[in-house]
Design a protein around this motif. Structure first.
Motif, PDB file in Angstrom:
ATOM      1  N   GLY A  99      78.183 141.896  25.313  1.00  0.00           N
ATOM      2  CA  GLY A  99      78.228 140.400  25.544  1.00  0.00           C
ATOM      3  C   GLY A  99      78.894 140.151  26.635  1.00  0.00           C
ATOM      4  N   ARG A 100      80.080 140.767  27.125  1.00  0.00           N
ATOM      5  CA  ARG A 100      80.824 140.524  28.226  1.00  0.00           C
ATOM      6  C   ARG A 100      80.010 140.841  29.339  1.00  0.00           C
ATOM      7  NH1 ARG A 100      83.710 137.246  31.148  1.00  0.00           N
ATOM      8  NH2 ARG A 100      85.362 138.359  32.455  1.00  0.00           N
ATOM      9  N   ALA A 101      79.285 142.078  29.285  1.00  0.00           N
ATOM     10  CA  ALA A 101      78.264 142.345  30.310  1.00  0.00           C
ATOM     11  C   ALA A 101      77.274 141.364  30.892  1.00  0.00           C
ATOM     12  CB  ALA A 101      77.875 143.776  30.132  1.00  0.00           C
ATOM     13  N   ILE A 102      76.763 140.805  29.408  1.00  0.00           N
ATOM     14  CA  ILE A 102      75.571 139.968  29.468  1.00  0.00           C
ATOM     15  C   ILE A 102      76.193 138.681  30.305  1.00  0.00           C
ATOM     16  CG2 ILE A 102      74.025 138.291  28.283  1.00  0.00           C
ATOM     17  CD1 ILE A 102      73.949 140.776  26.199  1.00  0.00           C
ATOM     18  N   ASP A 103      77.219 138.235  29.923  1.00  0.00           N
ATOM     19  CA  ASP A 103      77.686 136.844  30.589  1.00  0.00           C
ATOM     20  C   ASP A 103      78.023 136.932  31.946  1.00  0.00           C
ATOM     21  OD1 ASP A 103      77.813 135.874  27.796  1.00  0.00           O
ATOM     22  OD2 ASP A 103      79.953 136.482  27.714  1.00  0.00           O
ATOM     23  N   LEU A 104      78.359 138.398  32.304  1.00  0.00           N
ATOM     24  CA  LEU A 104      78.771 138.442  33.651  1.00  0.00           C
ATOM     25  C   LEU A 104      77.420 138.965  34.426  1.00  0.00           C
ATOM     26  CD1 LEU A 104      81.978 140.401  33.737  1.00  0.00           C
ATOM     27  CD2 LEU A 104      81.881 138.014  34.469  1.00  0.00           C
ATOM     28  N   ALA A 105      76.529 139.416  34.123  1.00  0.00           N
ATOM     29  CA  ALA A 105      75.200 139.695  34.957  1.00  0.00           C
ATOM     30  C   ALA A 105      74.403 138.598  35.248  1.00  0.00           C
ATOM     31  CB  ALA A 105      74.633 140.694  34.085  1.00  0.00           C
ATOM     32  N   GLY A 106      73.905 138.680  36.779  1.00  0.00           N
ATOM     33  CA  GLY A 106      73.027 137.719  37.366  1.00  0.00           C
ATOM     34  C   GLY A 106      71.464 138.107  37.242  1.00  0.00           C
ATOM     35  N   ASN A 107      71.224 139.458  37.198  1.00  0.00           N
ATOM     36  CA  ASN A 107      70.053 139.965  37.139  1.00  0.00           C
ATOM     37  C   ASN A 107      69.372 139.778  35.917  1.00  0.00           C
ATOM     38  OD1 ASN A 107      67.977 142.207  37.139  1.00  0.00           O
ATOM     39  ND2 ASN A 107      68.084 141.774  39.224  1.00  0.00           N
ATOM     40  N   SER A 108      67.984 139.035  36.004  1.00  0.00           N
ATOM     41  CA  SER A 108      67.289 138.786  34.728  1.00  0.00           C
ATOM     42  C   SER A 108      66.954 140.040  33.838  1.00  0.00           C
ATOM     43  CB  SER A 108      66.182 137.795  35.044  1.00  0.00           C
ATOM     44  OG  SER A 108      65.194 138.574  36.052  1.00  0.00           O
ATOM     45  N   ALA A 109      66.285 141.016  34.991  1.00  0.00           N
ATOM     46  CA  ALA A 109      65.856 142.261  34.143  1.00  0.00           C
ATOM     47  C   ALA A 109      67.199 143.083  33.512  1.00  0.00           C
ATOM     48  CB  ALA A 109      65.290 143.460  35.048  1.00  0.00           C
ATOM     49  N   GLU A 110      68.246 143.068  34.152  1.00  0.00           N
ATOM     50  CA  GLU A 110      69.189 143.613  33.591  1.00  0.00           C
ATOM     51  C   GLU A 110      69.951 142.939  32.461  1.00  0.00           C
ATOM     52  OE1 GLU A 110      73.069 146.091  35.283  1.00  0.00           O
ATOM     53  OE2 GLU A 110      72.424 144.419  36.525  1.00  0.00           O
ATOM     54  N   ARG A 111      70.005 141.624  32.279  1.00  0.00           N
ATOM     55  CA  ARG A 111      70.334 140.989  31.053  1.00  0.00           C
ATOM     56  C   ARG A 111      69.631 141.346  30.121  1.00  0.00           C
ATOM     57  NH1 ARG A 111      73.596 136.346  31.663  1.00  0.00           N
ATOM     58  NH2 ARG A 111      72.341 135.227  30.161  1.00  0.00           N
ATOM     59  N   ALA A 112      67.955 141.367  30.157  1.00  0.00           N
ATOM     60  CA  ALA A 112      67.063 141.560  29.176  1.00  0.00           C
ATOM     61  C   ALA A 112      67.444 142.937  28.603  1.00  0.00           C
ATOM     62  CB  ALA A 112      65.824 141.519  29.683  1.00  0.00           C
ATOM     63  N   TYR A 113      67.817 143.888  29.449  1.00  0.00           N
ATOM     64  CA  TYR A 113      68.032 145.385  28.833  1.00  0.00           C
ATOM     65  C   TYR A 113      69.368 145.405  27.890  1.00  0.00           C
ATOM     66  CZ  TYR A 113      69.815 149.887  29.231  1.00  0.00           C
ATOM     67  OH  TYR A 113      70.478 151.271  28.768  1.00  0.00           O
ATOM     68  N   LEU A 114      70.259 144.729  28.612  1.00  0.00           N
ATOM     69  CA  LEU A 114      71.683 144.816  27.932  1.00  0.00           C
ATOM     70  C   LEU A 114      71.537 143.830  26.765  1.00  0.00           C
ATOM     71  CD1 LEU A 114      73.914 144.039  30.917  1.00  0.00           C
ATOM     72  CD2 LEU A 114      73.816 145.995  29.753  1.00  0.00           C
ATOM     73  N   THR A 115      70.608 142.812  26.630  1.00  0.00           N
ATOM     74  CA  THR A 115      70.519 142.037  25.394  1.00  0.00           C
ATOM     75  C   THR A 115      69.840 142.896  24.317  1.00  0.00           C
ATOM     76  OG1 THR A 115      70.644 139.961  26.501  1.00  0.00           O
ATOM     77  CG2 THR A 115      69.617 140.080  24.238  1.00  0.00           C
ATOM     78  N   ARG A 116      68.706 143.539  24.841  1.00  0.00           N
ATOM     79  CA  ARG A 116      68.221 144.487  23.694  1.00  0.00           C
ATOM     80  C   ARG A 116      69.065 145.502  23.177  1.00  0.00           C
ATOM     81  NH1 ARG A 116      65.924 149.205  23.655  1.00  0.00           N
ATOM     82  NH2 ARG A 116      65.784 149.364  26.264  1.00  0.00           N
ATOM     83  N   ARG A 117      69.761 146.154  24.104  1.00  0.00           N
ATOM     84  CA  ARG A 117      70.844 147.346  23.645  1.00  0.00           C
ATOM     85  C   ARG A 117      71.916 146.497  22.788  1.00  0.00           C
ATOM     86  NH1 ARG A 117      69.892 152.458  24.304  1.00  0.00           N
ATOM     87  NH2 ARG A 117      71.785 153.162  24.791  1.00  0.00           N
ATOM     88  N   ARG A 118      72.401 145.439  23.110  1.00  0.00           N
ATOM     89  CA  ARG A 118      73.298 144.983  21.928  1.00  0.00           C
ATOM     90  C   ARG A 118      72.768 144.478  20.539  1.00  0.00           C
ATOM     91  NH1 ARG A 118      74.639 138.999  23.143  1.00  0.00           N
ATOM     92  NH2 ARG A 118      72.584 138.793  22.462  1.00  0.00           N
ATOM     93  N   ASP A 119      71.411 144.013  20.649  1.00  0.00           N
ATOM     94  CA  ASP A 119      70.894 143.648  19.445  1.00  0.00           C
ATOM     95  C   ASP A 119      70.428 144.761  18.679  1.00  0.00           C
ATOM     96  OD1 ASP A 119      71.303 141.015  20.483  1.00  0.00           O
ATOM     97  OD2 ASP A 119      69.391 140.672  20.805  1.00  0.00           O
ATOM     98  N   GLN A 120      70.498 145.962  19.267  1.00  0.00           N
ATOM     99  CA  GLN A 120      69.960 146.973  18.548  1.00  0.00           C
ATOM    100  C   GLN A 120      71.296 147.515  17.540  1.00  0.00           C
ATOM    101  OE1 GLN A 120      68.701 149.758  21.487  1.00  0.00           O
ATOM    102  NE2 GLN A 120      66.626 149.212  21.170  1.00  0.00           N
ATOM    103  N   LEU A 121      72.377 147.237  17.814  1.00  0.00           N
ATOM    104  CA  LEU A 121      73.551 147.751  17.057  1.00  0.00           C
ATOM    105  C   LEU A 121      73.738 146.729  16.083  1.00  0.00           C
ATOM    106  CD1 LEU A 121      75.959 148.326  20.177  1.00  0.00           C
ATOM    107  CD2 LEU A 121      75.107 150.071  18.797  1.00  0.00           C
ATOM    108  N   ALA A 122      74.312 147.353  14.783  1.00  0.00           N
ATOM    109  CA  ALA A 122      74.606 146.795  13.670  1.00  0.00           C
ATOM    110  C   ALA A 122      75.991 145.956  14.128  1.00  0.00           C
ATOM    111  CB  ALA A 122      74.802 147.360  12.255  1.00  0.00           C
ATOM    112  N   GLY A 123      75.935 144.714  13.328  1.00  0.00           N
ATOM    113  CA  GLY A 123      77.416 143.862  13.780  1.00  0.00           C
ATOM    114  C   GLY A 123      77.284 142.640  12.863  1.00  0.00           C
ATOM    115  N   PRO A 124      78.512 141.966  12.996  1.00  0.00           N
ATOM    116  CA  PRO A 124      78.495 140.526  12.519  1.00  0.00           C
ATOM    117  C   PRO A 124      77.666 139.595  13.095  1.00  0.00           C
ATOM    118  CG  PRO A 124      80.659 141.170  13.806  1.00  0.00           C
ATOM    119  CD  PRO A 124      79.726 142.203  13.769  1.00  0.00           C
TER     120      PRO A 124
END
Length: 406
Positions: A381-406
């Motif tokens: 989440g912190r990486a997504i907030d700081l990243a500016g590149n749209s492709a990188e944000r998409a990758y990080l978002t998918r990786r985060r969303d694959q993880l179980a969590g609250p």
């Protein structure tokens, strides 16, 4: 996909002449109209499978082409303004000196040794490289207000001290080349992974121009090992461009890239440059070591075949020349591959890089491998907030969303 292909083919047959004619009336240039229409069709091939076929095909193509043309014209106008501003810094016009290329001549002119290295690099990126103040600030990992002040102070010093910004001759080049190489490296990096979310994720016009200029520097200074090293680094990085972003606009990690899509000609040229520098027996500089690291990556037929021990050893060598937190972060990634994520994470956690998105992205991946899902999600989440590149944000978002969590 077949329907979309048929739609594009039909529009090409039925709408091409009309789209070009409309653009030519608006732009006043038939050649540009045809080029922009071709780019619009290429965009359709990429976007329609994702977004769907628009209801008015011809209007979509005309609008897309027109926007591309406006963007290009704006870039050209800004570039001319920056070039004029750079040329105005010279008190009197001088002969062309050793450099025939206009842009490279301006870069060498602006990289005056009387300015501190960070100031000359930032000023040149702004005035000649075409990068915005926010883009330059992100490259230096500083706030854009601070970067704006740095550029302003550099201009003020030039005027107050009456620094003679004459066109350099061959004897001037060695004192300026390190700044020039730094400028080209940062221009290439902005193209390789654009920091502005409003830009395309990969800006090929910037990487191509940086490579072109690096080739000219090598031709001017064939004995300069760092010039050859930077060119090799750029070529080995650019060779992976086709595999770096997925069709749906998501960054593809190096370990997951289709290595069959890498440009083997660029890789062969880059490897040859690295071998030639090694054969000289001279101690390598920063760019030569980075090129050697990329040579190891591109030499592996599969990610599992990567020689991580050699990469760690090369980073150890680089740290002696450039002991920065960024280099330590990249070394920690290699350590994690060689010795496990726990050791890699320990090195990462010791770094003062809280405002750098890649730091948090690295932590997220290592925490993920250690099974610490909650902490990993937070780091993503912190990486997504700081990243500016749209492709990188998409990758990080998918990786985060694959993880179980609250």
């Amino acid at each position: 996909m077949t329907d979309i292909g048929e739609a594009i083919s039909r529009v090409h047959r039925e709408e091409w002449a009309r789209v070009v004619a409309t653009l030519a009336r608006r732009l006043g240039d038939l050649d540009i109209a045809e080029e922009m229409a071709a780019e619009a069709f290429a965009t359709a091939v990429e976007r329609w499978p994702v977004d769907g076929v628009p209801p008015n095909l011809g209007a979509w193509l005309t609008t897309t082409a027109h926007r591309r043309a406006i963007d290009r014209l704006r870039r050209e106008v800004r570039r001319e303004e920056w070039h004029r501003e750079a040329l105005m810094l010279a008190d009197t016009p001088e002969p062309l000196g050793a450099i025939d290329d206009d842009r490279l001549r301006l870069i060498f002119t602006c990289c005056h040794p009387a300015l501190a290295m960070p100031a000359r690099i930032a000023l040149t990126l702004r005035m000649v490289g075409g990068l915005t103040v926010p883009e330059i600030a992100r490259a230096f990992l500083v706030h854009e207000t601070a970067m704006g002040r740095r550029i302003t102070r550099a201009k003020t010093k030039i005027k107050a001290a009456r620094i003679p910004y004459g066109v350099p001759f061959r004897d001037d080049l060695p004192a300026r080349v390190s700044g020039v190489l730094a400028v080209l490296y940062l221009i290439f990096n902005e193209g390789y992974l654009a920091s502005d979310p409003g830009q395309e994720p990969v800006r090929h016009e910037l990487t191509a121009e940086a490579i072109r200029l690096a080739r000219l520097v090598v031709a001017l200074l064939p004995a300069d090992g760092e010039a050859a090293g930077l060119l090799a680094l750029m070529l080995l990085t650019e060779a992976r461009r086709a595999a770096r972003v997925s069709p749906d606009g998501e960054l593809v990690a190096l370990r997951d890239q289709d290595r069959g899509a890498w440009d083997r000609e660029l890789i062969a040229e880059g490897h040859a440059l690295v071998r030639a520098r090694l054969a000289t027996g001279q101690p390598p500089g920063r760019y030569q070591i980075l090129a050697a690291i990329n040579a190891v990556h591109t030499d592996a037929p599969d990610a599992r075949d990567t020689d991580w021990s050699q990469i760690v050893a090369l980073y150890d060598q680089l740290l002696r020349l450039d002991p920065t937190p960024i280099v330590r972060l990249n070394r920690a990634v290699a350590v994690a591959e060689l010795d496990g994520p726990q050791l890699g994470l320990a090195e990462v956690d010791a770094l003062p890089l809280d405002g750098y998105h890649a730091y948090h992205a690295t932590r997220a991946e290592l925490l993920r491998r250690l099974g610490r899902s909650g902490e990993s999600r937070a780091a993503y989440g912190r990486a997504i907030d700081l990243a500016g590149n749209s492709a990188e944000r998409a990758y990080l978002t998918r990786r985060r969303d694959q993880l179980a969590g609250p």
